[in-house]
Design a protein around this motif. Structure first.
Motif, short mmCIF file in Angstrom:
data_model
loop_
_atom_site.label_atom_id
_atom_site.label_comp_id
_atom_site.label_asym_id
_atom_site.label_seq_id
_atom_site.Cartn_x
_atom_site.Cartn_y
_atom_site.Cartn_z
N ILE A 19 0.91 -1.29 -0.10
CA ILE A 19 0.19 -0.17 0.08
C ILE A 19 0.78 1.24 -0.06
O ILE A 19 0.44 2.24 -0.40
N ARG A 20 2.11 1.19 0.62
CA ARG A 20 3.02 2.50 0.88
C ARG A 20 3.49 2.52 -0.74
O ARG A 20 4.22 1.54 -1.14
N PRO A 21 3.55 3.66 -1.21
CA PRO A 21 4.40 4.16 -2.37
C PRO A 21 5.52 3.79 -2.63
O PRO A 21 6.34 3.08 -3.62
N ASN A 22 6.25 3.94 -1.54
CA ASN A 22 7.94 3.43 -1.54
C ASN A 22 8.06 1.98 -0.84
O ASN A 22 9.23 1.96 -0.28
N GLY A 23 6.98 1.68 -0.28
CA GLY A 23 7.20 0.14 0.56
C GLY A 23 7.62 0.58 1.94
O GLY A 23 7.33 1.85 2.36
N ILE A 24 8.08 -0.43 2.70
CA ILE A 24 8.65 0.04 4.21
C ILE A 24 9.86 0.38 3.75
O ILE A 24 10.44 1.30 4.88
N ASN A 25 10.65 -0.15 3.07
CA ASN A 25 12.25 0.80 2.54
C ASN A 25 12.93 0.69 3.77
O ASN A 25 13.87 1.52 4.10
N GLY A 26 12.97 -0.52 4.54
CA GLY A 26 14.16 -0.67 5.53
C GLY A 26 13.47 0.19 6.97
O GLY A 26 14.28 -0.08 7.92
N ALA A 27 12.35 0.84 7.12
CA ALA A 27 12.04 1.44 8.14
C ALA A 27 11.88 0.73 9.37
O ALA A 27 11.33 -0.52 9.12
N GLU A 28 12.11 1.16 10.63
CA GLU A 28 12.01 0.27 11.77
C GLU A 28 10.57 0.57 12.36
O GLU A 28 9.98 -0.19 13.02
N THR A 29 10.00 1.87 12.07
CA THR A 29 8.82 2.08 12.45
C THR A 29 8.22 2.88 11.41
O THR A 29 8.55 3.57 10.42
N ILE A 30 6.64 3.02 11.57
CA ILE A 30 5.84 3.62 10.28
C ILE A 30 4.72 4.52 11.02
O ILE A 30 4.34 3.98 12.10
N GLY A 31 4.63 5.61 10.59
CA GLY A 31 3.67 6.48 11.13
C GLY A 31 2.28 6.21 10.81
O GLY A 31 1.98 5.48 9.75
N ASN A 32 1.51 6.15 11.95
CA ASN A 32 0.22 5.63 11.76
C ASN A 32 -1.08 6.77 12.20
O ASN A 32 -1.38 7.26 11.47
N GLY A 33 -1.55 6.68 13.51
CA GLY A 33 -2.66 7.55 13.74
C GLY A 33 -2.68 8.44 15.04
O GLY A 33 -1.28 8.68 15.16
N ASN A 34 -3.64 8.93 15.21
CA ASN A 34 -3.62 9.76 16.75
C ASN A 34 -4.49 9.14 17.58
O ASN A 34 -5.70 9.14 17.63
N PRO A 35 -3.88 8.38 18.60
CA PRO A 35 -4.68 7.75 19.67
C PRO A 35 -5.47 8.83 20.75
O PRO A 35 -6.07 8.23 21.52
N GLU A 36 -5.18 10.00 20.66
CA GLU A 36 -5.74 10.94 21.37
C GLU A 36 -7.25 11.39 21.20
O GLU A 36 -7.81 12.04 21.81
N LYS A 37 -7.66 11.13 20.12
CA LYS A 37 -8.84 11.46 19.52
C LYS A 37 -9.70 10.32 19.11
O LYS A 37 -9.41 9.51 18.00
N ASN A 38 -11.05 9.96 19.66
CA ASN A 38 -11.90 9.05 19.51
C ASN A 38 -12.45 9.10 17.95
O ASN A 38 -12.79 10.39 17.51
N ASP A 39 -12.97 8.03 17.30
CA ASP A 39 -13.62 8.23 16.22
C ASP A 39 -15.27 8.55 16.45
O ASP A 39 -15.52 8.36 17.34
N VAL A 40 -15.61 9.24 15.41
CA VAL A 40 -17.22 9.39 15.41
C VAL A 40 -17.84 9.20 14.19
O VAL A 40 -17.38 9.33 13.09
N TYR A 41 -19.24 8.93 14.11
CA TYR A 41 -19.84 8.72 12.93
C TYR A 41 -21.41 9.23 13.06
O TYR A 41 -21.74 9.39 14.09
N GLY A 42 -21.85 9.56 11.84
CA GLY A 42 -23.33 10.21 11.90
C GLY A 42 -24.13 9.54 11.12
O GLY A 42 -23.53 8.89 9.87
#
Length: 262
Positions: free
Chosen positions: A211-234
């Protein structure tokens, strides 16, 4: 008081009121609508609109106070706002809730109302991935990119407003729009701020490489989300409301007292 205790308390009060209120008024509603969500994948906006179907039972306590219990099947989805992250997802969920509703005078042709309550929603996020055979969706629970369990159900707090337009004593049209505030950040399957590549299964590694344009490319960590804000739907729906109490008019007259002769 926890949400679970509050939910059970409302149900108990509902059942008690049914058994004791001689002037109970019931109505049932059903109709289509649409759903949208806001979270880590979509950003702050409600962009992707998906179908929903809503059913409700209204119970009238008194002139202006109701208990509104409902169920919905709905879809949510989003295209990732960050192209480099590319965490598109979709989900088909089912919700069940009960709310206290305050409405205008019931005899009004156009009656506004507002409500707030508690409920539960299933949670089944599916990650999108492009393959040679086209787009496929992977079960987020099985892929386990968050290195934590994704719950199969979420507590929700529904809040909203609406209008009831009375066609006659038996039938009305209801337009209803509300938000569901959730108790977690995993409706889209994203929550943790960074992902440790070493903690991933080989299937999850292949997913990120794809899914990533450049793959993992040897990275040890991948940026992801923001755990401080809950999801909401309507969910917004337009329903037909059927009065289940005959002609819909309550009798306010007192029965004639018995006549005794001595």
């Amino acid at each position: 008081m926890t949400y679970k205790k509050l939910f059970l308390t409302v149900i108990v009060l509902f059942l008690f009121s049914i058994s004791t209120n001689l002037f109970a008024q019931f109505s049932a509603a059903i109709g289509p609508g649409f759903a949208s969500y806001s979270g880590d994948v979509s950003g702050e906006k409600f962009n992707d609109i998906r179908p929903a179907l809503n059913m409700e039972l209204w119970y009238q306590f008194n002139r202006n106070l109701y208990l509104k219990t409902g169920a919905s099947i709905y879809q949510i989805a989003a295209t990732d706002v960050f192209e480099d992250r590319n965490r598109d997802f979709k989900a088909t969920n089912f919700e069940l809730y009960t709310s206290l509703m305050l409405g205008g005078a019931p005899e009004w042709k156009l009656m506004p109302f507002g409500y707030a309550g508690v409920g539960l929603s299933t949670n089944d996020p599916q990650y999108a991935m492009n393959t040679d055979q086209g787009k496929v969706f992977l079960d987020a629970k099985e892929l386990n990119t968050e290195s934590r369990d994704i719950p199969g159900a979420e507590l929700i707090v529904p809040m909203g407003i609406g209008l009831r337009y009375r066609l006659n004593d038996r039938i009305a049209i209801v337009a209803d729009g509300g938000l569901r505030f959730t108790t977690s950040d995993l409706l889209d399957g994203l929550s943790t701020r960074t992902i440790e590549v070493a903690s991933l299964s080989q299937e999850a590694v292949n997913y990120f490489e794809t899914i990533r344009p450049n793959g993992i490319n040897g990275a040890e960590t991948i940026g992801n989300g923001n755990p401080e804000k809950n999801d909401v739907y309507g969910i917004f729906s337009v329903k037909i409301l059927f009065n289940l109490n005959g002609n819909g008019r309550k009798s306010n007259s007192m029965p004639c007292p018995p006549f005794y002769s001595y």
